[in-house]
Each structure stands twice: as C-alpha cells, then as structure tokens.
Design a protein around this motif. Structure first.
Motif, PDB file in Angstrom:
ATOM      1  N   GLN A  17       0.830  -1.206   0.000  1.00 42.27           N
ATOM      2  CA  GLN A  17       0.000   0.000   0.000  1.00 42.27           C
ATOM      3  C   GLN A  17       0.864   1.255   0.000  1.00 42.27           C
ATOM      4  N   LEU A  18       1.982   1.235   0.711  1.00 40.80           N
ATOM      5  CA  LEU A  18       2.894   2.382   0.734  1.00 40.80           C
ATOM      6  C   LEU A  18       3.487   2.613  -0.648  1.00 40.80           C
ATOM      7  N   GLU A  19       3.820   1.535  -1.323  1.00 42.68           N
ATOM      8  CA  GLU A  19       4.365   1.664  -2.672  1.00 42.68           C
ATOM      9  C   GLU A  19       3.326   2.268  -3.627  1.00 42.68           C
ATOM     10  N   ARG A  20       2.072   1.821  -3.515  1.00 41.69           N
ATOM     11  CA  ARG A  20       1.002   2.396  -4.345  1.00 41.69           C
ATOM     12  C   ARG A  20       0.793   3.874  -4.002  1.00 41.69           C
ATOM     13  N   LEU A  21       0.917   4.210  -2.719  1.00 38.37           N
ATOM     14  CA  LEU A  21       0.768   5.588  -2.266  1.00 38.37           C
ATOM     15  C   LEU A  21       1.837   6.486  -2.879  1.00 38.37           C
ATOM     16  N   LEU A  22       3.066   5.995  -2.926  1.00 38.66           N
ATOM     17  CA  LEU A  22       4.153   6.762  -3.538  1.00 38.66           C
ATOM     18  C   LEU A  22       3.925   6.949  -5.032  1.00 38.66           C
ATOM     19  N   GLU A  23       3.451   5.907  -5.700  1.00 36.98           N
ATOM     20  CA  GLU A  23       3.141   6.023  -7.124  1.00 36.98           C
ATOM     21  C   GLU A  23       2.027   7.036  -7.365  1.00 36.98           C
ATOM     22  N   ARG A  24       0.998   6.992  -6.506  1.00 41.97           N
ATOM     23  CA  ARG A  24      -0.134   7.908  -6.653  1.00 41.97           C
ATOM     24  C   ARG A  24       0.288   9.356  -6.435  1.00 41.97           C
ATOM     25  N   SER A  25       1.169   9.581  -5.470  1.00 40.35           N
ATOM     26  CA  SER A  25       1.612  10.950  -5.216  1.00 40.35           C
ATOM     27  C   SER A  25       2.472  11.471  -6.358  1.00 40.35           C
ATOM     28  N   ALA A  26       3.210  10.591  -7.004  1.00 43.54           N
ATOM     29  CA  ALA A  26       4.021  11.006  -8.154  1.00 43.54           C
ATOM     30  C   ALA A  26       3.148  11.363  -9.344  1.00 43.54           C
ATOM     31  N   LYS A  27       1.948  10.749  -9.431  1.00 43.65           N
ATOM     32  CA  LYS A  27       1.046  11.000 -10.547  1.00 43.65           C
ATOM     33  C   LYS A  27       0.006  12.071 -10.238  1.00 43.65           C
ATOM     34  N   ALA A  28       0.142  12.758  -9.110  1.00 46.21           N
ATOM     35  CA  ALA A  28      -0.891  13.699  -8.670  1.00 46.21           C
ATOM     36  C   ALA A  28      -1.096  14.843  -9.654  1.00 46.21           C
ATOM     37  N   GLY A  29      -0.149  15.072 -10.535  1.00 42.31           N
ATOM     38  CA  GLY A  29      -0.351  16.089 -11.563  1.00 42.31           C
ATOM     39  C   GLY A  29      -0.198  17.508 -11.049  1.00 42.31           C
ATOM     40  N   ASN A  30       0.529  17.682  -9.975  1.00 40.60           N
ATOM     41  CA  ASN A  30       0.735  19.028  -9.446  1.00 40.60           C
ATOM     42  C   ASN A  30       1.753  19.766 -10.292  1.00 40.60           C
ATOM     43  N   GLU A  31       1.367  20.922 -10.772  1.00 42.40           N
ATOM     44  CA  GLU A  31       2.318  21.775 -11.455  1.00 42.40           C
ATOM     45  C   GLU A  31       2.823  22.786 -10.439  1.00 42.40           C
ATOM     46  N   GLY A  32       3.440  23.848 -10.861  1.00 42.99           N
ATOM     47  CA  GLY A  32       4.022  24.808  -9.935  1.00 42.99           C
ATOM     48  C   GLY A  32       3.072  25.863  -9.413  1.00 42.99           C
ATOM     49  N   TYR A  33       1.792  25.770  -9.744  1.00 44.25           N
ATOM     50  CA  TYR A  33       0.836  26.806  -9.344  1.00 44.25           C
ATOM     51  C   TYR A  33      -0.278  26.199  -8.526  1.00 44.25           C
ATOM     52  N   PRO A  34      -0.650  26.789  -7.450  1.00 44.39           N
ATOM     53  CA  PRO A  34       0.001  27.917  -6.787  1.00 44.39           C
ATOM     54  C   PRO A  34       1.178  27.436  -5.940  1.00 44.39           C
ATOM     55  N   PHE A  84     -10.328  44.818 -20.419  1.00 47.50           N
ATOM     56  CA  PHE A  84      -8.967  44.890 -19.906  1.00 47.50           C
ATOM     57  C   PHE A  84      -8.056  45.478 -20.975  1.00 47.50           C
ATOM     58  N   LEU A  85      -7.278  46.479 -20.605  1.00 47.92           N
ATOM     59  CA  LEU A  85      -6.238  46.979 -21.489  1.00 47.92           C
ATOM     60  C   LEU A  85      -4.990  46.103 -21.381  1.00 47.92           C
ATOM     61  N   HIS A  86      -4.815  45.519 -20.211  1.00 51.47           N
ATOM     62  CA  HIS A  86      -3.749  44.541 -19.985  1.00 51.47           C
ATOM     63  C   HIS A  86      -4.251  43.588 -18.914  1.00 51.47           C
ATOM     64  N   ARG A  87      -4.098  42.305 -19.138  1.00 47.40           N
ATOM     65  CA  ARG A  87      -4.519  41.323 -18.145  1.00 47.40           C
ATOM     66  C   ARG A  87      -3.323  40.437 -17.808  1.00 47.40           C
ATOM     67  N   GLY A  88      -2.625  40.824 -16.749  1.00 47.13           N
ATOM     68  CA  GLY A  88      -1.440  40.094 -16.313  1.00 47.13           C
ATOM     69  C   GLY A  88      -1.701  39.206 -15.124  1.00 47.13           C
ATOM     70  N   ILE A  89      -2.861  39.344 -14.477  1.00 47.12           N
ATOM     71  CA  ILE A  89      -3.210  38.513 -13.341  1.00 47.12           C
ATOM     72  C   ILE A  89      -4.066  37.365 -13.857  1.00 47.12           C
ATOM     73  N   ALA A  90      -3.499  36.183 -13.780  1.00 48.95           N
ATOM     74  CA  ALA A  90      -4.193  35.011 -14.314  1.00 48.95           C
ATOM     75  C   ALA A  90      -5.368  34.643 -13.422  1.00 48.95           C
ATOM     76  N   ALA A  91      -6.464  34.310 -14.035  1.00 47.27           N
ATOM     77  CA  ALA A  91      -7.651  33.829 -13.316  1.00 47.27           C
ATOM     78  C   ALA A  91      -7.849  32.368 -13.669  1.00 47.27           C
ATOM     79  N   ARG A  92      -6.852  31.576 -13.369  1.00 48.11           N
ATOM     80  CA  ARG A  92      -6.922  30.168 -13.754  1.00 48.11           C
ATOM     81  C   ARG A  92      -7.270  29.307 -12.556  1.00 48.11           C
ATOM     82  N   GLN A  93      -7.787  28.150 -12.839  1.00 47.75           N
ATOM     83  CA  GLN A  93      -8.135  27.224 -11.776  1.00 47.75           C
ATOM     84  C   GLN A  93      -6.922  26.351 -11.460  1.00 47.75           C
ATOM     85  N   PHE A  94      -6.965  25.724 -10.288  1.00 53.24           N
ATOM     86  CA  PHE A  94      -5.876  24.850  -9.898  1.00 53.24           C
ATOM     87  C   PHE A  94      -6.414  23.710  -9.050  1.00 53.24           C
TER      88      PHE A  94
END
Length: 137
Positions: A17-34, A84-94
């Motif tokens: 189960q620990l090995e599966r847990l490590l695999e699952r955490s590696a596949k969590a798909g977390n990018e750098g935001y936020p 918006f004349l300029h939109r530099g603040i991203a309104a993206r989901q995470f």
C-alpha cells in the motif's frame, strides 16, 4: 537484473500500500501553481500554506479523498463586460493534492493576506507489544 521494489524486499512485509501511495503521489499532476509551503509546527502537527492571491473563500474547496488532501481553486469572473487593457493577473483554476499518512487528520483552514493555511495533526500511535503463543503442531 531484477528491479528491487519496496514490496519485494524480503524483510519488509505488507508495505504494498505504501508503494502504491508513492506512485499515486508522483502521478498527482501538481504543477508549480500555486506555490506552497509545508512546515512542521510541532512534533505532531503541520501546516500547508498556499499562495492564493485573488481567490476568495467561495472560490476554494478543500476535501479529503481516499487519504489525499485535495485543494481546488476556481475563480468566478463577475464582470464579463469588463474591458482589460492589460490582463497580467491570471484567473486560472488549480488543483493541489497532498497524500496523507495514516493517522494524519486535517484540522482547520484559514485565509490571511492572500494565503490559505491548512493545519494537519498526526495522532501518536500507541506502542503495542503482542506476545504470540506457540502451540504444538
């Protein structure tokens, strides 16, 4: 050459189960935001802090799904008629996922100055000594 995995080591039993847990955490798909911090606040407690500037409490959801803390953010665009004349603040989901060890419980969550704090506590396991009787076969 045979790949040695945690579950195949001869002196470690029942950790598949620990090995599966490590695999699952590696596949969590977390990018750098936020961006986030994880700090140990005491011997048995932790705090996860996410930088969620621009998100309100109603834009965020925190759930625990199968021993995995999942924090989601989705901003609601209130002004579709805004120009918006300029939109530099991203309104993206995470979505940020953190795999929790057995015994780790999610406490309260607070928002402060654009930071979301989620407190975690770990129950100390009690030491159990068990004597196994040997019977004649």
């Amino acid at each position: 050459m045979t790949k040695l995995t945690l579950g195949s080591h001869p002196y470690i039993v029942g950790f598949e189960q620990l090995e599966r847990l490590l695999e699952r955490s590696a596949k969590a798909g977390n990018e750098g935001y936020p961006p986030f911090n994880i700090e140990q606040t005491s011997q048995s407690s932790y705090r996860i802090t996410l930088a969620v500037a621009g998100f309100g409490e109603r834009d965020l959801s925190i759930t625990v799904e199968d021993r995995q803390l999942v924090i989601r953010g989705r901003q609601h665009d209130d002004g579709e008629d805004r120009v918006f004349l300029h939109r530099g603040i991203a309104a993206r989901q995470f979505q940020r996922s953190f795999v929790l060890a057995d015994g780790v419980e999610v406490g309260e969550a607070t928002m402060e100055n654009g930071l979301l704090h989620v407190d975690l506590t770990r129950a100390e396991p009690e030491t159990v000594v068990q004597t196994i009787q040997i019977r004649k076969g």
